[in-house]
Design an enzyme around this catalytic site. Structure first.
Site, PDB file in Angstrom:
ATOM      1  N   SER A 103      27.846  16.095  10.646  1.00 38.98           N
ATOM      2  CA  SER A 103      26.589  16.748   9.997  1.00 38.98           C
ATOM      3  C   SER A 103      25.434  16.422  10.888  1.00 38.98           C
ATOM      4  O   SER A 103      25.490  15.453  11.650  1.00 38.98           O
ATOM      5  CB  SER A 103      26.361  16.356   8.789  1.00 38.98           C
ATOM      6  OG  SER A 103      24.994  16.763   8.157  1.00 38.98           O
ATOM      7  N   HIS A 158      28.249  16.898   0.748  1.00 34.35           N
ATOM      8  CA  HIS A 158      26.804  16.588   1.578  1.00 34.35           C
ATOM      9  C   HIS A 158      26.128  17.971   1.637  1.00 34.35           C
ATOM     10  O   HIS A 158      25.194  18.196   1.375  1.00 34.35           O
ATOM     11  CB  HIS A 158      27.068  15.986   2.907  1.00 34.35           C
ATOM     12  CG  HIS A 158      26.399  16.280   3.860  1.00 34.35           C
ATOM     13  ND1 HIS A 158      26.081  17.413   4.392  1.00 34.35           N
ATOM     14  CD2 HIS A 158      25.271  15.655   4.384  1.00 34.35           C
ATOM     15  CE1 HIS A 158      24.815  17.371   5.195  1.00 34.35           C
ATOM     16  NE2 HIS A 158      24.433  16.174   5.345  1.00 34.35           N
ATOM     17  N   ASN A 159      27.003  19.135   1.914  1.00 34.20           N
ATOM     18  CA  ASN A 159      26.454  20.230   2.145  1.00 34.20           C
ATOM     19  C   ASN A 159      26.049  20.954   0.703  1.00 34.20           C
ATOM     20  O   ASN A 159      24.946  21.624   0.483  1.00 34.20           O
ATOM     21  CB  ASN A 159      27.580  21.117   2.718  1.00 34.20           C
ATOM     22  CG  ASN A 159      27.518  20.964   4.180  1.00 34.20           C
ATOM     23  OD1 ASN A 159      27.337  20.024   4.678  1.00 34.20           O
ATOM     24  ND2 ASN A 159      27.935  22.080   4.843  1.00 34.20           N
ATOM     25  N   GLU A 166      22.890  19.423  -0.058  1.00 38.08           N
ATOM     26  CA  GLU A 166      21.875  20.000   0.940  1.00 38.08           C
ATOM     27  C   GLU A 166      21.437  21.229   0.209  1.00 38.08           C
ATOM     28  O   GLU A 166      20.228  21.494   0.402  1.00 38.08           O
ATOM     29  CB  GLU A 166      22.578  20.192   2.348  1.00 38.08           C
ATOM     30  CG  GLU A 166      21.607  20.874   3.325  1.00 38.08           C
ATOM     31  CD  GLU A 166      22.660  21.281   4.557  1.00 38.08           C
ATOM     32  OE1 GLU A 166      23.341  20.206   5.026  1.00 38.08           O
ATOM     33  OE2 GLU A 166      22.388  22.172   5.227  1.00 38.08           O
ATOM     34  N   LYS A 205      31.989  15.956   3.368  1.00 35.38           N
ATOM     35  CA  LYS A 205      30.944  16.575   3.953  1.00 35.38           C
ATOM     36  C   LYS A 205      30.878  17.631   3.319  1.00 35.38           C
ATOM     37  O   LYS A 205      29.583  18.335   3.179  1.00 35.38           O
ATOM     38  CB  LYS A 205      31.746  16.952   5.383  1.00 35.38           C
ATOM     39  CG  LYS A 205      30.923  18.089   6.014  1.00 35.38           C
ATOM     40  CD  LYS A 205      29.581  17.555   6.536  1.00 35.38           C
ATOM     41  CE  LYS A 205      28.771  18.452   7.548  1.00 35.38           C
ATOM     42  NZ  LYS A 205      28.849  19.914   7.579  1.00 35.38           N
TER      43      LYS A 205
HETATM   44  P1  NBP Z   1      31.859  28.513  16.358  1.00 30.17           P
HETATM   45  O1  NBP Z   1      32.333  28.227  14.940  1.00 30.17           O
HETATM   46  O2  NBP Z   1      31.301  29.715  16.516  1.00 30.17           O
HETATM   47  O3  NBP Z   1      33.448  28.564  17.399  1.00 30.17           O
HETATM   48  C1  NBP Z   1      33.392  29.106  18.468  1.00 30.17           C
HETATM   49  C2  NBP Z   1      34.107  28.527  19.401  1.00 30.17           C
HETATM   50  O4  NBP Z   1      35.445  28.301  19.169  1.00 30.17           O
HETATM   51  C3  NBP Z   1      33.748  29.326  20.819  1.00 30.17           C
HETATM   52  O5  NBP Z   1      33.644  28.535  21.977  1.00 30.17           O
HETATM   53  C4  NBP Z   1      35.142  29.774  20.773  1.00 30.17           C
HETATM   54  O6  NBP Z   1      35.670  30.382  22.080  1.00 30.17           O
HETATM   55  C5  NBP Z   1      36.219  28.854  20.554  1.00 30.17           C
HETATM   56  N1  NBP Z   1      37.385  29.010  19.751  1.00 30.17           N
HETATM   57  C6  NBP Z   1      38.542  28.581  20.515  1.00 30.17           C
HETATM   58 BR1  NBP Z   1      38.821  27.249  21.681  1.00 30.17          BR
HETATM   59  N2  NBP Z   1      39.779  29.135  20.065  1.00 30.17           N
HETATM   60  C7  NBP Z   1      39.280  30.099  19.308  1.00 30.17           C
HETATM   61  C8  NBP Z   1      40.068  30.992  18.365  1.00 30.17           C
HETATM   62  N3  NBP Z   1      41.418  30.803  18.369  1.00 30.17           N
HETATM   63  N4  NBP Z   1      39.125  31.761  17.609  1.00 30.17           N
HETATM   64  C9  NBP Z   1      38.107  31.609  17.512  1.00 30.17           C
HETATM   65  N5  NBP Z   1      37.204  30.876  18.363  1.00 30.17           N
HETATM   66  C10 NBP Z   1      37.896  29.878  19.044  1.00 30.17           C
HETATM   67  O7  NBP Z   1      31.105  27.100  17.182  1.00 30.17           O
HETATM   68  P2  NBP Z   1      29.976  26.285  16.491  1.00 30.17           P
HETATM   69  O8  NBP Z   1      28.786  26.840  15.723  1.00 30.17           O
HETATM   70  O9  NBP Z   1      29.926  25.278  17.520  1.00 30.17           O
HETATM   71  O10 NBP Z   1      30.901  25.540  15.114  1.00 30.17           O
HETATM   72  C11 NBP Z   1      31.983  24.886  15.510  1.00 30.17           C
HETATM   73  C12 NBP Z   1      32.509  24.108  14.052  1.00 30.17           C
HETATM   74  O11 NBP Z   1      31.432  23.116  13.654  1.00 30.17           O
HETATM   75  C13 NBP Z   1      32.581  25.134  12.879  1.00 30.17           C
HETATM   76  O12 NBP Z   1      33.714  24.607  12.150  1.00 30.17           O
HETATM   77  C14 NBP Z   1      31.333  24.897  12.143  1.00 30.17           C
HETATM   78  O13 NBP Z   1      31.412  25.227  11.013  1.00 30.17           O
HETATM   79  C15 NBP Z   1      31.219  23.321  12.584  1.00 30.17           C
HETATM   80  N6  NBP Z   1      29.566  22.847  12.262  1.00 30.17           N
HETATM   81  C16 NBP Z   1      28.700  23.525  12.706  1.00 30.17           C
HETATM   82  C17 NBP Z   1      27.503  23.246  12.614  1.00 30.17           C
HETATM   83  C18 NBP Z   1      26.293  23.851  12.899  1.00 30.17           C
HETATM   84  O14 NBP Z   1      25.172  23.426  12.833  1.00 30.17           O
HETATM   85  N7  NBP Z   1      26.477  25.099  13.559  1.00 30.17           N
HETATM   86  C19 NBP Z   1      27.361  21.804  11.839  1.00 30.17           C
HETATM   87  C20 NBP Z   1      28.332  21.379  11.430  1.00 30.17           C
HETATM   88  C21 NBP Z   1      29.675  21.830  11.713  1.00 30.17           C
HETATM   89  P3  NBP Z   1      35.275  31.648  22.794  1.00 30.17           P
HETATM   90  O15 NBP Z   1      34.262  31.258  23.760  1.00 30.17           O
HETATM   91  O16 NBP Z   1      36.539  32.104  23.476  1.00 30.17           O
HETATM   92  O17 NBP Z   1      34.700  32.529  21.651  1.00 30.17           O
END
Ligand code: NBP
Length: 509
Positions: free
Chosen positions: A139, A214-215, A218, A211
């Site tokens: 988080s 937590h959300n 939130e 988690k």
């Molecule tokens: P995303 O959830 O948008 O994930 C996209 C990334 O995963 C891209 O780099 C993509 O590669 C890669 N990827 C791979 Br490796 N294999 C993949 C596949 N088979 N299908 C789809 N994508 C694939 O990224 P994020 O926003 O950084 O979030 C990551 C995780 O963290 C999520 O589960 C999210 O819910 C969680 N989270 C996010 C936050 C936040 O504030 N954003 C906070 C806490 C947790 P590519 O470049 O080839 O598309």
């Protein structure tokens, strides 16, 4: 070429790997690298790996790979691999592609927002192959991932022992005596000392469950803040800037928290285009990604009352039907706004108190949920520690969480936060104002779903006798669902023969 220059400079095996270089993965990888851990990274689209490494070429602890094979081969055994990709199918696809490359005792850590039931399924499947699987809540968004998130890992204790050093190092830190977050982490200069906002949560899906709660909390926190803003603006007739200043002053007291702090900032922000208050130009519809819904659905599934969290989810749903609301606004009438009968200073204080009491109720609901889930899944959760790891790094970080930790330290078996002396006294001190705010809102036609549902939850919980005596009688009338009697032992069921003119009673067991 599958090996980048940074790899050629350093041929030792890396301590940890990370897959998925979107916003969270990149920031988490840099955080790990800053703490001196050698880390390998991999992304489906290789160009993003190259860009990332180019932008961070001065970080010697970072290496990137074009193929999954080369990536896994770069890691020390047993290897530890973090997955930071979208929850659901993408996570399964990445796990499937890793399985042939892994060996017994290797650890996969899913840092995405996975549903806890998926984590339980994945953990079981991988355990059968001798591979550890950790579902770790992360988080704090982008900034947390970069400079210190709150981390909620669930899985086997052997897996936790393998990742513990890294998890404790990269997490946010709080002051050991005050519980206040330690800030000041910068690229290459992480915060040292303090209590880490990371702790082993328990088996299989427990980390992702915590988690999720937590959300859910939130969602409720954010909606309550919106209700306070709505009241101050509609009833108090205050400008966004004035309300922003009120939030800033609230952040110095019992409401001290990240969400109150950023609200003060947002409300004082001007629109760069028009110069109007920024909030006044933002469309009033809110999106959601699903964790609030999961929390509420799970509360319904387990029969745990968590109405304030659910109301926060429904408030977003109602906000989303903007066109329908705009039409209804021309058809449906409300009531004229009553002239304010108290001073503006009293209104501001009363709204602050309403926010605080409602917050206590929504946290009470969140901890009730975790208590029930613990029984359902045979987890052993440490509630005081969970509140502690939410003190820093995460979106709901708040001074108030220290009070929750203290409550569970006083009584680890506390069945509801409302029963702890501190919270009991807080509500007793502030409830008159809380009720007044809800009544002003209702009489002025201003929706306050979380404030009012929290009052209803509090009153429902503290009432020894509720009107469900009548409800159960109705159930017996139309469906022969039976009832228990006040003058008979619990578990003894009766039915009244409603179709018989004399309505005789039968004992059913
Ligand atoms: P995303 O959830 O948008 O994930 C996209 C990334 O995963 C891209 O780099 C993509 O590669 C890669 N990827 C791979 Br490796 N294999 C993949 C596949 N088979 N299908 C789809 N994508 C694939 O990224 P994020 O926003 O950084 O979030 C990551 C995780 O963290 C999520 O589960 C999210 O819910 C969680 N989270 C996010 C936050 C936040 O504030 N954003 C906070 C806490 C947790 P590519 O470049 O080839 O598309």
């Amino acid at each position: 070429m599958s090996v980048l220059w940074s790899e050629l400079m350093n041929d030792t095996h890396k301590e940890i790997g990370l897959i998925g270089l979107a916003v969270m993965g990149q920031n988490l990888a840099l955080n790990i690298a800053d703490h001196g851990f050698q880390i390998s990274v991999f992304n489906r689209t290789y160009s993003k790996t190259v860009d990332f490494l180019d932008r961070n070429s001065s970080t010697p602890t970072l290496s990137g790979y074009e193929t999954l094979d080369a990536f896994v081969s770069s890691l020390k055994r047993p290897c530890k691999i973090i997955i930071m990709v979208q929850a659901g199918k993408p996570t399964d696809l990445v796990i499937e592609s890793l399985i042939p490359l892994l060996q017994k005792n290797d650890v996969i850590i899913d840092g995405g927002n996975a549903k806890w039931t998926d984590t339980i399924r994945r953990e079981r499947k991988l355990a059968d192959l001798g591979i550890h699987f950790v579902g770790s809540g992360v988080s704090g968004g982008e900034e947390g991932a970069r400079f210190g998130p709150s981390l909620m890992p669930g899985g086997s204790s052997e897996a936790w022992n393998q990742i513990k050093d890294i998890w404790l190092s990269i997490s946010a830190k709080v002051n050991a005596s005050t519980g206040k977050p330690l800030s000041g982490a910068k690229p290459g200069k992480p915060v040292d000392g303090g209590v880490p906002c990371a702790a082993y949560i328990g088996a299989d899906g427990s980390g992702h469950y915590v988690k999720m709660v937590h959300n859910g909390i939130e969602y409720a926190d954010m909606q309550m803040i919106c209700e306070a803003y709505h009241m101050l603006s509609s009833v108090g007739k205050l400008s966004a800037n004035q309300i922003g200043e009120i939030f800033k002053s609230w952040n110095e007291g019992i409401l001290d928290s990240f969400l109150i702090e950023i609200t003060g900032d947002i409300l004082c922000q001007k629109d760069p285009r028009s110069g109007a208050p920024f909030v006044d130009v933002v469309l009033d519809t809110a999106g959601q990604k699903g964790t609030g819904k999961w929390t509420s659905v799970n509360a319904l599934d387990m029969g745990v009352p968590a109405p304030t969290v659910a109301e926060a989810v429904f408030a977003r749903c109602l906000s989303a039907v903007k066109e329908e609301r705009a039409k209804a606004a021309n058809i449906l009438s409300g009531v004229a706004l009553q002239p304010l009968e108290c001073s503006i200073d009293h209104l501001i204080e009363a709204i602050r108190d309403a926010l605080y009491c409602s917050k206590i109720c929504s946290y009470a609901q969140g901890f009730q949920l975790m208590r029930e889930a613990q029984n359902e899944y045979s987890w052993e959760l440490n509630f005081g520690e969970i509140a502690q790891i939410w003190r820093g790094g995460c979106i709901i970080r708040a001074a108030f969480l220290q009070k929750i930790t203290e409550a569970f330290e006083r009584d680890p078996a506390l069945s509801n936060l409302l029963l702890d002396d501190y919270f009991k006294e807080s509500i007793s001190k502030y409830q008159r104002n809380w009720r007044e705010v809800v009544s002003i809102a209702v009489n002025s036609g201003i929706p306050c779903p979380t404030f009012s549902s929290a009052v209803a939850y509090y009153d429902g919980y503290r009432n020894a006798r509720l009107p469900q005596n009548l409800l159960q009688a109705q159930r017996d009338y139309f469906g022969a669902h039976t009832y228990e009697r006040l003058d008979e032992p619990r578990g003894t069921f009766f039915h009244l023969d409603w179709l018989n003119e004399n309505r005789p009673e039968s004992r059913m067991n």
